[in-house]
Design an enzyme around this catalytic site. Structure first.
Site, short mmCIF file in Angstrom:
data_model
loop_
_atom_site.label_atom_id
_atom_site.label_comp_id
_atom_site.label_asym_id
_atom_site.label_seq_id
_atom_site.Cartn_x
_atom_site.Cartn_y
_atom_site.Cartn_z
N HIS A 63 0.84 -1.21 0.00
CA HIS A 63 0.00 0.00 0.00
C HIS A 63 0.87 1.26 0.00
O HIS A 63 1.81 1.36 0.78
CB HIS A 63 -0.92 -0.01 1.22
N PRO A 64 0.52 2.22 -0.85
CA PRO A 64 1.27 3.48 -0.87
C PRO A 64 0.94 4.30 0.37
O PRO A 64 -0.18 4.23 0.88
CB PRO A 64 0.76 4.17 -2.13
N PHE A 117 1.43 2.56 7.55
CA PHE A 117 0.12 2.82 8.13
C PHE A 117 -0.92 2.72 7.03
O PHE A 117 -0.79 3.35 5.97
CB PHE A 117 0.10 4.24 8.72
N VAL A 118 -1.94 1.86 7.25
CA VAL A 118 -3.00 1.67 6.25
C VAL A 118 -4.35 1.93 6.90
O VAL A 118 -4.64 1.44 7.99
CB VAL A 118 -2.97 0.25 5.63
N ILE A 119 -5.15 2.72 6.22
CA ILE A 119 -6.51 3.01 6.70
C ILE A 119 -7.39 3.19 5.47
O ILE A 119 -6.91 3.58 4.41
CB ILE A 119 -6.51 4.28 7.59
N CYS A 120 -8.66 2.91 5.61
CA CYS A 120 -9.59 3.07 4.48
C CYS A 120 -9.90 4.56 4.33
O CYS A 120 -10.70 5.13 5.08
CB CYS A 120 -10.87 2.27 4.74
N ALA A 121 -9.24 5.18 3.37
CA ALA A 121 -9.31 6.65 3.25
C ALA A 121 -10.72 7.14 2.96
O ALA A 121 -11.13 8.20 3.44
CB ALA A 121 -8.35 7.12 2.15
N1 LIG Z 1 -1.64 3.78 3.31
C1 LIG Z 1 -2.96 3.80 2.99
O1 LIG Z 1 -3.83 3.69 3.84
N2 LIG Z 1 -3.24 3.95 1.65
C2 LIG Z 1 -4.53 3.99 1.19
N3 LIG Z 1 -5.68 3.86 1.85
C3 LIG Z 1 -6.72 3.96 0.95
O2 LIG Z 1 -7.90 3.91 1.19
N4 LIG Z 1 -6.20 4.15 -0.30
C4 LIG Z 1 -4.84 4.19 -0.20
O3 LIG Z 1 -3.99 4.39 -1.09
#
Ligand SMILES: NC(=O)NC1=NC(=O)NC1=O
Length: 174
Positions: free
Chosen positions: A67-68, A119-123
């Site tokens: 994930h970016p 760090f990943v989250i549903c943007a």
């Molecule tokens: N690091 C992230 O959380 N990336 C992202 N979350 C998303 O919903 N789209 C993304 O690119």
């Protein structure tokens, strides 16, 4: 596109449409294709979720590393996938002030330093204020809890991407 149309797709067309429901992990839709005919969107989601849950921790962390960063280099250089570009724009990351960009940069690298994955989250489900607050709060988690939380966010991103594809009648894209 209804579920019968999805089930009628060749493998190549299925992958063409669904290949990026998990960011840069086409192996996942490629793997679950074997489970068709799917009974519905929820069935596709369940197979994707089961596949991810069956992975060792290293595999889950590998998905996270695909994930970016939010407001990261890929966004600045225009290297994001279309899905990610639209999600990051929806959360307001395409018009950050320079100070906000560097704040996200340092928080993202602090997080990566601590956990070894981004760090990943549903943007789409959060404002950029929510996201910065979540990032700060989740820095306090232990690694296992944070990995599970991040994978949960990956599944939310996937669910929204699937709905967007199936309800937007993406068969026309072929
Ligand atoms: N690091 C992230 O959380 N990336 C992202 N979350 C998303 O919903 N789209 C993304 O690119």
């Amino acid at each position: 596109m209804d579920i019968n149309a999805v089930n009628a797709l060749s493998y190549e067309d299925f992958l063409e449409i669904f290949g990026n429901v998990i960011e840069k992990c086409p192996i996942i839709p490629a793997a679950i294709w074997i489970h068709r005919p799917f009974t519905g969107l929820a069935d596709i989601e369940a197979h994707i979720s089961d596949f991810i849950d069956s992975l060792p921790e290293s595999g889950k962390e590998g998905i996270l590393r695909c994930h970016p960063d939010l407001a990261g280099r890929e966004l600045q250089s225009g290297a994001l996938t279309q899905d990610s570009q639209e999600e990051q724009r929806a959360a307001g990351f395409t018009d950050l002030q320079p100070a906000e960009v560097s704040r996200m940069r340092s928080l993202n690298s602090e997080y990566k330093e601590r956990f070894g994955f981004p760090f990943v989250i549903c943007a789409r489900l959060n404002t950029r204020q929510d996201i910065m607050r979540e990032l700060l709060q989740r820095l306090g988690n232990d690694r296992a809890a944070e990995r599970a939380r991040a994978i949960g966010e990956v599944k939310k991103i996937c669910a929204l991407r699937l709905r967007n594809l199936v309800l937007s009648d993406s068969a026309n894209k072929l």
